[in-house]
Design a protein around this motif. Structure first.
Motif, mmCIF file in Angstrom:
data_model
loop_
_atom_site.group_PDB
_atom_site.id
_atom_site.type_symbol
_atom_site.label_atom_id
_atom_site.label_comp_id
_atom_site.label_asym_id
_atom_site.label_seq_id
_atom_site.Cartn_x
_atom_site.Cartn_y
_atom_site.Cartn_z
ATOM 1 N N LYS A 14 -19.892 25.884 16.785
ATOM 2 C CA LYS A 14 -19.326 27.122 17.309
ATOM 3 C C LYS A 14 -18.637 27.921 16.214
ATOM 4 O O LYS A 14 -18.742 29.152 16.169
ATOM 5 C CB LYS A 14 -18.342 26.803 18.439
ATOM 6 C CG LYS A 14 -19.002 26.278 19.700
ATOM 7 C CD LYS A 14 -17.990 25.984 20.779
ATOM 8 C CE LYS A 14 -17.323 27.246 21.285
ATOM 9 N NZ LYS A 14 -16.423 26.959 22.428
ATOM 10 N N ILE A 15 -17.931 27.243 15.317
ATOM 11 C CA ILE A 15 -17.266 27.940 14.220
ATOM 12 C C ILE A 15 -18.298 28.564 13.281
ATOM 13 O O ILE A 15 -18.173 29.729 12.878
ATOM 14 C CB ILE A 15 -16.346 26.973 13.457
ATOM 15 C CG1 ILE A 15 -15.135 26.608 14.316
ATOM 16 C CG2 ILE A 15 -15.885 27.580 12.140
ATOM 17 C CD1 ILE A 15 -14.201 25.620 13.664
ATOM 18 N N GLU A 16 -19.325 27.800 12.928
ATOM 19 C CA GLU A 16 -20.357 28.331 12.043
ATOM 20 C C GLU A 16 -21.084 29.502 12.693
ATOM 21 O O GLU A 16 -21.429 30.489 12.021
ATOM 22 C CB GLU A 16 -21.342 27.219 11.680
ATOM 23 C CG GLU A 16 -20.737 26.124 10.801
ATOM 24 C CD GLU A 16 -21.705 24.996 10.534
ATOM 25 O OE1 GLU A 16 -22.799 25.007 11.166
ATOM 26 O OE2 GLU A 16 -21.389 24.112 9.720
ATOM 27 N N ARG A 17 -21.332 29.422 13.989
ATOM 28 C CA ARG A 17 -21.984 30.523 14.698
ATOM 29 C C ARG A 17 -21.105 31.763 14.706
ATOM 30 O O ARG A 17 -21.591 32.888 14.506
ATOM 31 C CB ARG A 17 -22.292 30.092 16.134
ATOM 32 C CG ARG A 17 -22.952 31.170 16.991
ATOM 33 C CD ARG A 17 -24.359 31.451 16.530
ATOM 34 N NE ARG A 17 -24.974 32.509 17.316
ATOM 35 C CZ ARG A 17 -26.213 32.933 17.130
ATOM 36 N NH1 ARG A 17 -26.973 32.374 16.198
ATOM 37 N NH2 ARG A 17 -26.708 33.910 17.867
ATOM 38 N N GLU A 18 -19.810 31.573 14.928
ATOM 39 C CA GLU A 18 -18.884 32.703 14.939
ATOM 40 C C GLU A 18 -18.838 33.381 13.569
ATOM 41 O O GLU A 18 -18.864 34.618 13.469
ATOM 42 C CB GLU A 18 -17.494 32.220 15.341
ATOM 43 C CG GLU A 18 -16.428 33.304 15.388
ATOM 44 C CD GLU A 18 -16.579 34.217 16.582
ATOM 45 O OE1 GLU A 18 -15.930 35.285 16.585
ATOM 46 O OE2 GLU A 18 -17.341 33.877 17.505
#
Length: 222
Positions: free
Chosen positions: A155-159
């Motif tokens: 989720k962090i990498e996607r954000e």
């Protein structure tokens, strides 16, 4: 150049620690109550085991699966939640402590039964079955925590990727406007009138990043 304000770190959540520790204490107390009860016949284990065996045999379980096999399986099942809760309560870097705590806890129970409870039978086989169950629960806890950690990381990498993509699109739009203004011999718009181009990486370091809800997750440190 805009100065980056880091600000205070985001607060860590201790919900997992408190909930798992509370449940661990409650369940460990239940295990101690069941295993240390001085008169096991009052708990009606034999009658319950008899009914369970009859039900299992009626649905096709072989007759060789008797009381001893049922007791061994029940001991495994009793320690699965204990290992699972212990795996959740311990820090991710200290999971190996459970490898020693689980057999030590079972061994202490069997030792106490052997020296203090005449109505109880203490065997090494019980320690083995309890340890197997505890290790199975610990494995389940480690798998669950690894899945949550991987999900938070994704989720962090996607954000961050979405923010970089948005910044690249804004840069493309500003470049197109500048090129159009140059081709028509117009004065480019002042910098204040241009679309702001946020820095997708330094945005994570802004003081309000974790307070405004922009952060994809704050659960990463498991």
């Amino acid at each position: 150049m805009t100065q980056i304000q880091v600000g205070p770190p985001p607060p860590r959540s201790y919900a997992r620690l408190w909930v798992s520790t509370l449940l661990l204490v409650v369940y460990a107390s239940f295990v101690l109550l069941v295993t240390m009860w001085p008169q096991p016949e009052q708990l009606e284990f034999d009658s319950i085991a008899g009914r369970v065996l009859r039900a299992l045999h009626n649905i096709g379980v072989p007759q060789w699966f008797g009381y001893d096999k049922l007791e061994f399986t029940a001991n495994i099942g009793m320690f699965v939640p204990l290992g699972f809760l212990l795996g959740l309560a311990l820090a991710r870097s200290a999971w190996w402590v459970a490898i020693f705590l689980l057999p030590a806890f079972s061994g202490a129970i069997e030792f106490t039964q052997g020296i203090a409870l005449d109505e109880r039978v203490s065997t090494v086989l019980d320690v083995l079955s309890n340890t197997i169950g505890g290790y199975l629960g610990l494995l389940l806890a480690m798998i669950l925590r690894a899945m949550i950690h991987a999900r938070d990381r994704t989720k962090i990498e996607r954000e961050l990727w979405e923010r970089r993509a948005a910044a690249a699109e804004l840069q493309r739009q500003n470049a197109a406007r500048a090129q159009a203004a140059a081709s028509s011999h117009q004065v480019p718009a002042p910098a204040a009138a241009r679309i702001a181009e946020p820095d997708p990486v330094t945005r994570v370091l802004d003081a309000d990043f974790w307070e405004t809800g922009d952060a994809p997750t704050v659960r990463l440190p498991l």
